[in-house]
Design an enzyme around this catalytic site. Structure first.
Site, mmCIF file in Angstrom:
data_model
loop_
_atom_site.group_PDB
_atom_site.id
_atom_site.type_symbol
_atom_site.label_atom_id
_atom_site.label_comp_id
_atom_site.label_asym_id
_atom_site.label_seq_id
_atom_site.Cartn_x
_atom_site.Cartn_y
_atom_site.Cartn_z
ATOM 1 N N CYS A 1 -2.616 -6.398 44.908
ATOM 2 C CA CYS A 1 -3.311 -6.873 43.706
ATOM 3 C C CYS A 1 -3.513 -8.384 43.684
ATOM 4 C CB CYS A 1 -2.567 -6.434 42.451
ATOM 5 S SG CYS A 1 -2.534 -4.656 42.263
ATOM 6 N N HIS B 1 -4.084 -11.249 36.106
ATOM 7 C CA HIS B 1 -4.280 -9.932 36.718
ATOM 8 C C HIS B 1 -4.189 -8.884 35.606
ATOM 9 C CE1 HIS B 1 -4.120 -6.509 39.217
ATOM 10 N NE2 HIS B 1 -2.818 -6.300 39.125
ATOM 11 N N ASN C 1 -6.369 -1.197 36.070
ATOM 12 C CA ASN C 1 -5.957 -2.098 37.148
ATOM 13 C C ASN C 1 -6.869 -1.887 38.361
ATOM 14 O OD1 ASN C 1 -4.711 -3.472 39.223
ATOM 15 N ND2 ASN C 1 -2.650 -2.726 38.767
HETATM 16 N N1 COA Z 1 1.695 9.955 30.062
HETATM 17 C C1 COA Z 1 2.760 10.355 29.316
HETATM 18 N N2 COA Z 1 4.038 10.122 29.671
HETATM 19 C C2 COA Z 1 4.230 9.453 30.831
HETATM 20 C C3 COA Z 1 3.176 9.030 31.642
HETATM 21 C C4 COA Z 1 1.853 9.310 31.225
HETATM 22 N N3 COA Z 1 0.773 8.929 31.918
HETATM 23 N N4 COA Z 1 3.675 8.401 32.727
HETATM 24 C C5 COA Z 1 5.016 8.421 32.585
HETATM 25 N N5 COA Z 1 5.368 9.058 31.454
HETATM 26 C C6 COA Z 1 6.696 9.322 30.915
HETATM 27 C C7 COA Z 1 7.786 9.182 31.940
HETATM 28 O O1 COA Z 1 7.939 10.395 32.647
HETATM 29 C C8 COA Z 1 9.009 8.893 31.058
HETATM 30 O O2 COA Z 1 9.483 10.081 30.564
HETATM 31 P P1 COA Z 1 11.057 10.318 30.334
HETATM 32 O O3 COA Z 1 11.494 9.242 29.384
HETATM 33 O O4 COA Z 1 11.105 11.687 29.760
HETATM 34 O O5 COA Z 1 11.677 10.186 31.691
HETATM 35 C C9 COA Z 1 8.424 8.121 29.894
HETATM 36 O O6 COA Z 1 7.004 8.327 29.943
HETATM 37 C C10 COA Z 1 8.731 6.628 29.886
HETATM 38 O O7 COA Z 1 8.500 6.088 31.139
HETATM 39 P P2 COA Z 1 8.797 4.577 31.457
HETATM 40 O O8 COA Z 1 8.683 4.383 32.929
HETATM 41 O O9 COA Z 1 10.028 4.113 30.784
HETATM 42 O O10 COA Z 1 7.588 3.858 30.679
HETATM 43 P P3 COA Z 1 7.241 2.342 30.629
HETATM 44 O O11 COA Z 1 7.286 1.877 29.250
HETATM 45 O O12 COA Z 1 7.990 1.542 31.659
HETATM 46 O O13 COA Z 1 5.701 2.353 31.078
HETATM 47 C C11 COA Z 1 4.374 1.903 33.001
HETATM 48 C C12 COA Z 1 5.366 2.851 32.338
HETATM 49 C C13 COA Z 1 4.078 2.431 34.402
HETATM 50 C C14 COA Z 1 3.107 1.891 32.187
HETATM 51 C C15 COA Z 1 4.976 0.492 33.058
HETATM 52 O O14 COA Z 1 6.286 0.559 33.558
HETATM 53 C C16 COA Z 1 4.165 -0.427 33.887
HETATM 54 O O15 COA Z 1 3.053 -0.752 33.574
HETATM 55 N N6 COA Z 1 4.736 -0.936 35.000
HETATM 56 C C17 COA Z 1 4.046 -1.825 35.867
HETATM 57 C C18 COA Z 1 3.111 -1.048 36.741
HETATM 58 C C19 COA Z 1 2.084 -1.926 37.373
HETATM 59 O O16 COA Z 1 1.523 -2.765 36.750
HETATM 60 N N7 COA Z 1 1.847 -1.688 38.671
HETATM 61 C C20 COA Z 1 0.895 -2.401 39.401
HETATM 62 C C21 COA Z 1 1.400 -3.770 39.639
HETATM 63 S S1 COA Z 1 0.137 -4.725 40.305
#
Ligand code: COA
Length: 324
Positions: free
Chosen positions: A115, A251, A281
């Site tokens: 990214c 980003h 993204n």
């Molecule tokens: N829809 C519904 N529920 C979802 C889901 C979706 N699309 N994706 C994951 N979940 C669930 C998970 O299974 C988890 O369930 P559980 O609590 O029963 O285990 C719950 O949602 C919470 O997941 P969590 O990982 O704690 O959520 P979060 O607040 O951290 O958000 C992201 C998840 C991925 C959105 C966030 O962590 C994020 O943006 N991370 C950075 C990713 C990124 O930017 N990557 C590229 C970098 S360049």
């Protein structure tokens, strides 16, 4: 001798026609518009049509940037293209785009920094111009990341989109890029990676297809912390205060990460370009897409100071502080 700066003289971008909303994704995986919006800020994303490649989007964005700059492709002496989703293994997508633009003969290469690809490419191009090696450079960030999405995997399929952005950089006595910083730490590979590749023999993890492996929560935490120190380091490198920055162009991965960086800079969200709701993204495409949007919508004006930053797989992270 006067200092030579690299100045952005034109911007352009390109998005696939097809738009997929959060509601569309609700029909494919167990997710909800509310979950996606509240966790990421994303509302919709553009998805490349069948046969539409990174090079197609890159060429379109480049043509718009060249037109905006009033520069002919034949005048270019370098093309640097950030991508992690090249059309084919070789030639590089930069070479494919160069030929399509009619810039044959100039140096052209790809940069894979996930990214951070566009900001890495911008940093490299800046060095070529500052050293006197190049006068007119095309810098592109282009991706079709959805090609490596597993549409059964809700953790990742809601996060990504396709798109490209480009800038023309020209040597100038007027600033210009003040500072660029490029960093990487390969020790974080396990948190964000795609295991498929040439030298490992195109082997895939069983039952997972060509997919992005991501530990979302961990990536989130490292991204916020790393971007905090990156923006401090960038201000220091440019000898500037946060109050001198007119626009943060981050980003576009997650609205909450963007808000955290703005807070660190003490900048109100009115001074932050946010396109993640429209594009999701787009990896290397994200920063130049946001920049082009900000320029064409009249928000970013000549003479203003812009702070660009990115974070991605590697991990890589990079920034640029420039006067537009
Ligand atoms: N829809 C519904 N529920 C979802 C889901 C979706 N699309 N994706 C994951 N979940 C669930 C998970 O299974 C988890 O369930 P559980 O609590 O029963 O285990 C719950 O949602 C919470 O997941 P969590 O990982 O704690 O959520 P979060 O607040 O951290 O958000 C992201 C998840 C991925 C959105 C966030 O962590 C994020 O943006 N991370 C950075 C990713 C990124 O930017 N990557 C590229 C970098 S360049």
């Amino acid at each position: 001798m006067a200092q030579i700066y690299a100045r952005i003289t034109g911007t352009g971008s390109a998005l696939p026609e097809r738009v997929v909303t959060n509601a569309d994704l609700e029909k494919i995986v167990e997710t909800s518009d509310e979950w996606i919006r509240s966790r990421t800020g994303i509302q919709r994303r553009h998805i490349a049509a069948e046969g539409q490649t990174t090079g197609d989007l890159a060429t379109e964005a480049a043509e718009r940037a060249l037109e905006a700059a009033g520069v002919k492709a034949s005048e270019l002496d370098l093309i640097v293209l950030g991508t992690t989703t090249p059309d084919i293994i070789f030639p590089s997508t930069a070479c494919l785009v160069q030929h399509r633009l009619g810039a044959n003969g100039c140096a052209a290469f790809d940069v894979n920094a996930a990214c951070s690809g566009f900001v890495y490419a911008l940093g490299i191009a800046d060095k070529f111009i500052r050293s006197g090696q190049s006068k007119k450079v095309l810098v592109i960030g282009a991706e079709t990341l959805t090609r490596m999405i597993d549409w059964n995997e809700r953790e990742t399929c809601v996060l990504f989109g396709d798109g490209a952005g480009a800038v023309v950089l020209e040597a100038s006595e007027e600033p210009g890029i003040y500072a660029t910083l490029l960093h990487a730490d390969g020790g974080f590979k396990h948190l964000l990676f795609n295991p498929v590749g040439v030298s490992v023999g195109f082997k895939d993890e069983p039952n997972h297809g060509v997919r992005i492996n991501m530990s979302g929560r961990e990536v989130f935490k490292v991204a916020v912390k790393t971007l905090d120190s990156l923006v401090d380091e960038t201000l220091q490198a440019a000898g500037m205060e946060a109050s001198q920055i007119d626009w943060l162009i981050p980003h576009q991965a997650n609205l909450r990460i963007i808000e955290a960086t703005a807070k660190r800079l003490n900048m109100p969200m009115e001074q932050v370009i946010v396109t993640v709701q429209e594009h999701a993204n787009t990896s290397s495409g994200s920063v130049p897409l946001a920049l082009d949007y900000a320029v064409r919508s009249g928000q970013v004006k000549r003479g203003q100071n812009l702070l660009l930053e990115a974070f991605g797989g590697g991990f890589t992270w990079a920034s640029a502080l420039l006067r537009y």
